[in-house]
Scaffold this motif. Structure first.
Motif, PDB file in Angstrom:
ATOM      1  N   PRO A  53       1.852   5.136  57.731  1.00  0.00           N
ATOM      2  CA  PRO A  53       1.530   6.168  56.736  1.00  0.00           C
ATOM      3  C   PRO A  53       0.100   6.666  56.916  1.00  0.00           C
ATOM      4  O   PRO A  53      -0.777   5.917  57.325  1.00  0.00           O
ATOM      5  CB  PRO A  53       1.687   5.438  55.398  1.00  0.00           C
ATOM      6  CG  PRO A  53       1.490   4.005  55.726  1.00  0.00           C
ATOM      7  CD  PRO A  53       1.981   3.818  57.132  1.00  0.00           C
ATOM      8  N   TYR A  61       5.550   5.079  50.389  1.00  0.00           N
ATOM      9  CA  TYR A  61       5.560   5.424  51.804  1.00  0.00           C
ATOM     10  C   TYR A  61       6.031   6.864  51.915  1.00  0.00           C
ATOM     11  O   TYR A  61       7.079   7.222  51.370  1.00  0.00           O
ATOM     12  CB  TYR A  61       6.493   4.518  52.617  1.00  0.00           C
ATOM     13  CG  TYR A  61       6.580   4.973  54.054  1.00  0.00           C
ATOM     14  CD1 TYR A  61       5.566   4.663  54.945  1.00  0.00           C
ATOM     15  CD2 TYR A  61       7.636   5.757  54.500  1.00  0.00           C
ATOM     16  CE1 TYR A  61       5.608   5.109  56.254  1.00  0.00           C
ATOM     17  CE2 TYR A  61       7.689   6.211  55.803  1.00  0.00           C
ATOM     18  CZ  TYR A  61       6.666   5.884  56.679  1.00  0.00           C
ATOM     19  OH  TYR A  61       6.707   6.334  57.974  1.00  0.00           O
ATOM     20  N   VAL A  62       5.255   7.665  52.616  1.00  0.00           N
ATOM     21  CA  VAL A  62       5.634   9.054  52.880  1.00  0.00           C
ATOM     22  C   VAL A  62       5.662   9.224  54.393  1.00  0.00           C
ATOM     23  O   VAL A  62       4.668   8.965  55.084  1.00  0.00           O
ATOM     24  CB  VAL A  62       4.627  10.041  52.239  1.00  0.00           C
ATOM     25  CG1 VAL A  62       4.990  11.469  52.594  1.00  0.00           C
ATOM     26  CG2 VAL A  62       4.592   9.851  50.732  1.00  0.00           C
ATOM     27  N   THR A 102      11.798   8.397  43.734  1.00  0.00           N
ATOM     28  CA  THR A 102      11.291   9.127  44.907  1.00  0.00           C
ATOM     29  C   THR A 102      12.161   8.845  46.121  1.00  0.00           C
ATOM     30  O   THR A 102      12.490   9.750  46.884  1.00  0.00           O
ATOM     31  CB  THR A 102       9.828   8.740  45.197  1.00  0.00           C
ATOM     32  OG1 THR A 102       9.046   9.061  44.055  1.00  0.00           O
ATOM     33  CG2 THR A 102       9.294   9.462  46.424  1.00  0.00           C
ATOM     34  N   THR A 106      14.257  11.621  48.164  1.00  0.00           N
ATOM     35  CA  THR A 106      14.047  11.791  49.600  1.00  0.00           C
ATOM     36  C   THR A 106      15.371  11.693  50.348  1.00  0.00           C
ATOM     37  O   THR A 106      15.662  12.509  51.228  1.00  0.00           O
ATOM     38  CB  THR A 106      13.061  10.730  50.132  1.00  0.00           C
ATOM     39  OG1 THR A 106      11.820  10.876  49.433  1.00  0.00           O
ATOM     40  CG2 THR A 106      12.835  10.866  51.617  1.00  0.00           C
TER      41      THR A 106
END
Length: 162
Positions: A53, A61-62, A102, A106
């Motif tokens: 990340p 975590y993106v 999230t 996603t």
């Protein structure tokens, strides 16, 4: 191959390496992309890439899309197999927690971007070991009815217990 018996086959080596990456990132989350191909409605995972990340935070975590595309191209060159491509993503949870809102958003967004099946795996860390859970393998949600089906498919299924 380790199989969840529900649309996902992942090699034992890849499963072991993902778990090691998850344990190594504690107390933070890490993640990346799953690499392989599709056979009908099944996803076959033969590799993965860890994409660190850009913003290291414990509880999030993106995926960095630019880094993921670079990792995919590198893997494709090394694989010498035209079937290999992006088949999903993975990330870790340093604590034994279910997927967040999230995470679900996603998964849903990615599933809506393609009619091909995608796999999403969460590596749940428990002390010095981890287990893999599949949260989604499915096709794009095209209607309200399909969305309900996708939501049902988002339940955790243990991929393996190695």
């Amino acid at each position: 191959m380790v199989s969840s018996r529900r649309g996902l086959d992942i090699s034992h080596d890849v499963a072991t390496e993902i778990k090691a990456a998850a344990v190594g990132a504690v107390p933070n989350e890490t993640g990346g992309i799953l690499l392989g191909w599709r056979a009908g409605s099944d996803v076959i995972v033969v590799g993965f890439a860890e994409i660190p990340p850009r913003d290291v935070r414990r509880a999030a975590y993106v995926l960095d899309a630019r880094a993921a595309n670079g990792a995919l191209e590198k893997f494709r060159r090394q694989a010498h197999d035209s079937r290999v491509g992006y088949v999903g993503s993975w990330h870790s949870h340093p604590l034994n927690l279910p997927p967040s809102a999230t995470d679900h958003a996603t998964f849903r967004r990615a599933a809506q971007s393609t009619s091909a099946p995608l796999a999403f795996i969460v590596a749940v860390v428990n002390g010095e070991s981890a287990s893999l859970r599949k949260f989604w393998v499915g096709r794009r949600c095209r209607s309200a009815r399909d969305r309900r089906m996708c939501d049902l498919n988002a339940r955790a299924i243990d991929v393996e217990s190695v």
